[in-house]
Design an enzyme around this catalytic site. Sequence first.
Site, mmCIF file in Angstrom:
data_model
loop_
_atom_site.group_PDB
_atom_site.id
_atom_site.type_symbol
_atom_site.label_atom_id
_atom_site.label_comp_id
_atom_site.label_asym_id
_atom_site.label_seq_id
_atom_site.Cartn_x
_atom_site.Cartn_y
_atom_site.Cartn_z
ATOM 1 C CG ASP A 286 -2.207 0.855 0.877
ATOM 2 O OD1 ASP A 286 -2.150 1.674 -0.065
ATOM 3 O OD2 ASP A 286 -3.225 0.738 1.581
HETATM 4 C C1 NOJ Z 1 -3.896 4.015 -0.027
HETATM 5 C C2 NOJ Z 1 -5.093 3.137 0.073
HETATM 6 O O1 NOJ Z 1 -5.071 2.421 1.299
HETATM 7 C C3 NOJ Z 1 -5.210 2.137 -1.071
HETATM 8 O O2 NOJ Z 1 -6.411 1.446 -0.948
HETATM 9 C C4 NOJ Z 1 -5.108 2.850 -2.386
HETATM 10 O O3 NOJ Z 1 -5.251 1.936 -3.442
HETATM 11 C C5 NOJ Z 1 -3.762 3.558 -2.442
HETATM 12 N N1 NOJ Z 1 -3.690 4.524 -1.377
HETATM 13 C C6 NOJ Z 1 -3.546 4.243 -3.782
HETATM 14 O O4 NOJ Z 1 -4.369 5.320 -3.910
#
Ligand code: NOJ
Length: 751
Positions: A286
């Site tokens: 993430d």
């Molecule tokens: C953080 C989020 O937790 C995740 O779900 C997302 O895909 C990414 N950012 C990218 O935006």
Amino acid sequence: MRILRLKCLGLLFFALCPFYFCCAQNKTIDQKVDSVLGLMTLDEKVGQMNQYNGDWAATGPITKDGDKQDQIRKGMIGSMLNVTGVAHTRTLQEIAMQSRLKIPLLFGQDVIHGYRTIFPVPLGEAASWDIESITGAARIAAIEASAAGIHWTFAPMVDIARDPRWGRIMEGAGEDPYLGSLIAAARVKGFQGKGLGNTDAVMACAKHFAAYGAAVGGRDYNSVDMSLRQLHEIYLPPFKAAAEAGVATFMNSFNDLNGIPATANSYLQRDILKKQWNFKGFVVSDWGSVGEMIQHGFVKDNYEAAMAAAIAGSDMDMESRSYIQNLSKLVKEGKVKMTVIDDAVKRILKKKFEMGLFDDPFRFCDTARERLQWNNAEHLAAAKDIAVKSIVLLKNSVPKAGTKQILPLSKTTKTIALIGPLAKAKSDNLGFWSYDWPDDSIRIVSLWDGIQKKLAPGSTMLYAKGCGINDTSRAGFAEAIEAAKNADIVIMSVGEARDMSGEAKSRSTINLPGVQEELVMAIQSTGKPVVVLISAGRPLIFNRIADQVPAILYTWWLGTKAGDAIGEVLFGDYNPSGKLPVSFPLTEGQIPIYYDHYNTGRPATSDSDKNYRSSYTDISIYPKFPFGYGLSYTSFNYSDIKLSHSSLKAGQQLKASVSVTNSGEYEGTETVQLYIRDMVASVVRPVKELKCFQKIRLKAGESKTVTFKISTDDLRFYNNDLKYDWEAGDFEIMIGSSSKDVKTAKVNWVR
Ligand code: NOJ
């Protein structure tokens, strides 16, 4: 001299590349991947494992550094997120084609519930319990996103969530592993369509692996500590379903799980995902989660972070820069094996081959296709269709003795007052994970517009905002009360603003924000018949409204066609059929509250039987609205359950049937739910577990027999040794219209 020789070698590779790709035509993808890998330097391999944010949107904390275009040219970036549109993606892909090996970039984006056409937020869609429509919505999202140059969506989010304080509850399918698994697979199939390699398919990404939804206290990014049995039984099934549906990628999560950050959790990523489930795709971290392991206190610096994450099976680093800055060094210093790097890079390259990007890096860059999908009327119609199915009728009582139920409304009602801060809202209908387009004010249908379209000529609409969404001011109440007094019916539109549920949007109290509930009560006390519409990304608490206002529809954030969809339901063109995919608590103090809890040694059986029982002394044992609940304009009567056997042997199938009768005045759709309880087992079992459901449509007065087939596969659970099996004994079979409203029968199963 040495430099010159290296340069010559570089030129030789460059010259050979087109030849290599041309000869690769007849090879299998694995052979092609191996050939490309054989040409790569260590730094180029690490580059493939590196993902950076583009500048179109910021969906996390931005790091400002170096010239990204130059890094693409040097082969230091394998994927970009938040780069969208054919023109933009083409520009960057052209730069990637200037790199030594011309390895194409992957463009990823959070296409969570639609790209251009926005569908209900996933929790809302889950309330439809309509697997086909959910697949269809993901399909459309993929068609639109892929037409805009996107290869990869960071969806579906398949985290089971049982805490509505957690803002990201809006992004998943609710609290139940069975429903969650069906929806996870449906969304994967929708996004990936007929398979990677078709230009209208995007790679799906099951996230956040794993147990992110169980963050302590519903505080985003928080820790998770749970038994492995609970992990396997409740939190992993939707991920497994996504893997079985062929999901191309996984994303790990911000949380630590039992003390190990998910990003460096090799039990999750290596043992379960890549070994037990034989997952062949790749895992992306993430946003920044590799580097965040320093704050977790798990590693000292980015060097250690990169080492821990790569060894644990995180194949691509989103935005933390730990890999690009450290992995080559780690390999050279013998801390990370080359086989770890090769495995990750192979997984990434394989997806690029499967997407057809090596054959044509610009195959998603078709301007004509992009234009065609920009305003697709069929997509808008589908968005309305699933939006109507997502609406949940929570209450529909008679406003005064001797009158009729308030809903559906008549299209010839003389005067309707539409009151509330969301009555004319546009972008608030879209929800957190959606993007703003310049023509949104024309495309998005507000509630005001949706109702106006339905009303017969001669009917009048009055409007008053009453208050802001999160205001403390009551200055607008008087005008709203005046409007209500001049109307025959009042429709009130209240709820959350678009940015109140979503990432980093945890709330300690989940009441209707500001003075909205007070406004509703002020209008209710005018004595006019009131219908309340609640738009939000999560279950809210609104007890005074629930107890005193005669009609309530929960409308989530329904997307581009919100107003049209609500109009259909208000005026009876669609008879509401949504069922809650998550329990709605009575107070925050009840959280977590979910239907498939254990019985305990001292269960409270009712609100009058609580002394020395597991309960709170000051509130009910029940949620305000239970899982699976949702009314219709008609009523459905259930017969007692008929079982094919009262006792069965292993291998035998049980048939459980009920007859459901539409005993009301309208044609309607009912979701008939089957729950099972294992009465005695080697580990305690929940009081009920959803095992199956069927949606049926019945005309007024019509009856249908609904039959469920149950085998011992449906009785399996994880025992204390994490063995997944069933145990002989007594079972309760429950069938009904919600988790709280069921008929019960008993059966015995022997081995
Ligand atoms: C953080 C989020 O937790 C995740 O779900 C997302 O895909 C990414 N950012 C990218 O935006």
